[in-house]
Design a protein around this motif. Sequence first.
Motif, short mmCIF file in Angstrom:
data_model
loop_
_atom_site.label_atom_id
_atom_site.label_comp_id
_atom_site.label_asym_id
_atom_site.label_seq_id
_atom_site.Cartn_x
_atom_site.Cartn_y
_atom_site.Cartn_z
N TYR A 299 15.85 33.30 22.90
CA TYR A 299 14.91 33.35 22.18
C TYR A 299 13.74 31.88 21.14
O TYR A 299 13.87 31.80 20.57
N ASN A 300 12.63 31.80 22.13
CA ASN A 300 12.32 30.70 21.46
C ASN A 300 11.02 30.49 20.46
O ASN A 300 10.00 31.80 20.75
N SER A 301 10.89 30.19 19.93
CA SER A 301 10.07 30.11 18.46
C SER A 301 9.52 28.47 18.05
O SER A 301 10.65 28.07 18.43
N TYR A 302 7.81 28.44 17.95
CA TYR A 302 7.88 26.98 17.36
C TYR A 302 7.55 27.00 15.98
O TYR A 302 6.34 28.46 15.22
N LEU A 303 7.28 25.83 14.88
CA LEU A 303 6.35 25.87 14.14
C LEU A 303 5.27 24.32 14.45
O LEU A 303 6.48 23.61 14.53
N ILE A 304 4.25 25.08 14.34
CA ILE A 304 3.61 23.70 14.05
C ILE A 304 3.23 22.84 12.42
O ILE A 304 2.85 23.98 12.21
N MET A 305 2.99 22.24 12.23
CA MET A 305 2.80 21.36 11.10
C MET A 305 2.38 20.56 10.35
O MET A 305 2.18 19.70 11.43
N ASP A 306 0.51 20.72 9.89
CA ASP A 306 -0.31 20.40 10.13
C ASP A 306 -0.84 20.61 8.50
O ASP A 306 -0.16 20.93 7.35
N GLU A 307 -2.22 20.36 8.35
CA GLU A 307 -2.84 20.38 7.35
C GLU A 307 -2.59 22.42 6.46
O GLU A 307 -2.79 22.33 6.55
N LYS A 308 -2.51 23.11 8.18
CA LYS A 308 -2.39 24.81 7.74
C LYS A 308 -1.19 24.81 9.01
O LYS A 308 -0.57 23.65 9.74
N VAL A 309 -0.17 25.75 8.17
CA VAL A 309 0.89 25.47 9.33
C VAL A 309 0.92 26.85 10.35
O VAL A 309 0.52 28.09 9.40
N ALA A 310 0.78 26.46 11.27
CA ALA A 310 1.30 27.80 12.37
C ALA A 310 3.10 28.22 13.29
O ALA A 310 3.47 27.31 13.74
N ILE B 186 10.65 18.24 20.57
CA ILE B 186 8.83 18.41 21.07
C ILE B 186 7.72 17.34 20.96
O ILE B 186 7.60 16.94 21.82
N THR B 187 7.87 17.81 19.83
CA THR B 187 6.56 16.75 19.20
C THR B 187 6.82 16.61 17.49
O THR B 187 8.11 16.76 17.40
N ASN B 188 6.10 15.27 16.76
CA ASN B 188 6.40 15.08 15.41
C ASN B 188 6.16 15.78 14.93
O ASN B 188 6.33 16.83 13.51
N ASP B 189 5.09 17.08 14.77
CA ASP B 189 4.32 17.74 14.38
C ASP B 189 5.21 18.97 15.25
O ASP B 189 4.72 20.40 14.40
N ILE B 190 5.20 19.27 16.04
CA ILE B 190 6.01 21.24 16.85
C ILE B 190 7.59 21.07 16.22
O ILE B 190 7.80 19.77 17.46
N LEU B 191 7.73 22.00 15.63
CA LEU B 191 9.23 21.99 15.66
C LEU B 191 9.72 23.32 16.18
O LEU B 191 9.44 24.74 16.58
N TYR B 192 10.79 22.93 16.64
CA TYR B 192 11.74 24.63 17.36
C TYR B 192 12.39 24.86 16.22
O TYR B 192 13.20 24.31 15.98
N ILE B 193 12.83 26.57 15.99
CA ILE B 193 12.81 26.87 15.70
C ILE B 193 13.38 28.24 16.66
O ILE B 193 13.77 29.38 16.06
N GLY B 194 13.51 28.15 17.68
CA GLY B 194 14.46 29.33 18.12
C GLY B 194 15.55 29.30 18.18
O GLY B 194 16.54 29.04 17.68
#
Length: 397
Positions: free
Chosen positions: A34-45, A5-13
């Motif tokens: 079943y798609n799920s995503y992880l945003i890696m930044d100063e805070k993680v979502a 997806i992008t450098n900071d958005i990871l696919y974990i679906g």
Amino acid sequence: MKPIITNDILYIGQDDAETRLFESQYYVPDGMCYNSYLIMDEKVAIMDTSDSRTMESWKKDLLAALNGRKPDYLVVHHLEPDHASGIAEVVEAFPDIQIVCSAKAAQMMPLFFPQTSFEGRVMTVKEGDTLSLGKHTLTFIMAPMVHWPEVMATYDSTDKVLFSADGFGKFGVIDAEPDDWACEARRYYFNICGKYGAPVSTFLKKAAALDIQQILPLHGPILRDFDNSATCINSLSEALRLYGIWSKYDVEAEGVFIAHASIHGCTKEAAEKLAEILKAKGCKKVAVSDICREDMGEAIEDAFKYGKMVVAASSYDAGLFPPMYDFLHHLQIKTWQKRQVAIIENGSWAPSAGRVMTEMLSAMKDVTISGDLVTLRGRMKESDIPALEALADAILA
């Protein structure tokens, strides 16, 4: 291969290639993702979890992607269990995490997780609220009734990504050979979201105001107009165009769809003869479905795709053969509308199917019944052909 997806958005679906029945009713020959995503930044979502059938694999992928970090937020776009089964396990594993969701989702969450305490753990958001993760700023977009009342979407203005919940979804696994997105996305849309055209239109208007480079749905492939990986060749602009048509119940393609429900094959024979007549008269596209044996979801898809339909069914117990009744009932609850339809009934001694079909169709919005009702008595005979010819003329007029 997992999508990039992008450098900071990871696919974990997760893919579930074994399931063959989505929502206990829709045939999925290739399984479901079943798609799920992880945003890696100063805070993680974490952006949604997964279905219970895939939770163990999802948790492994989540921990691997976190690489020792702890997530700060779990954003819940949609509480349906195929996306939210992991909420309680995430809360248990990360007690300090904050769940970000709509106010309606916060109300509904205890219905699905009665043993979990959410006190002090839920941050409700409304239209236009933002959440900074550091470099990434998330803006929340309410999308009620697309297709549950608690649904919301999220826009990441940094990477110009829209997390679209069930909007823009598609049947099938994500780790599959590229195919025609529209085919299974159309079947998904009209069977899952078809009833909710007005809310989908409202959501599309909100999306039109955003600079979107990628759409990340909860089912199906990533949508974008550039090609970074073999699994992500699907066109974002084409998806937006089609959703505009579908949400307004407009006609996508010119043609005639014939749905038949035949007990012993007599009505089927007449339906297939009508298809021949229509083609001979210049109709370029005629789709035919045996709704007793073929996928109901695909028949509903074709009913919405084309502007004209023919229903042909046997009489049964002084009423309508149940497979046709079920099909028309599905169209009713999905708010099928703005279409032209013709009717063929069959009844050896007391034809009744036409009366029931006419009643059901007449109750639908902006549905026009074309031509005269064609009544068959048992097998189709040469004397029935002129009535089918006249029906074809009325359909094509």
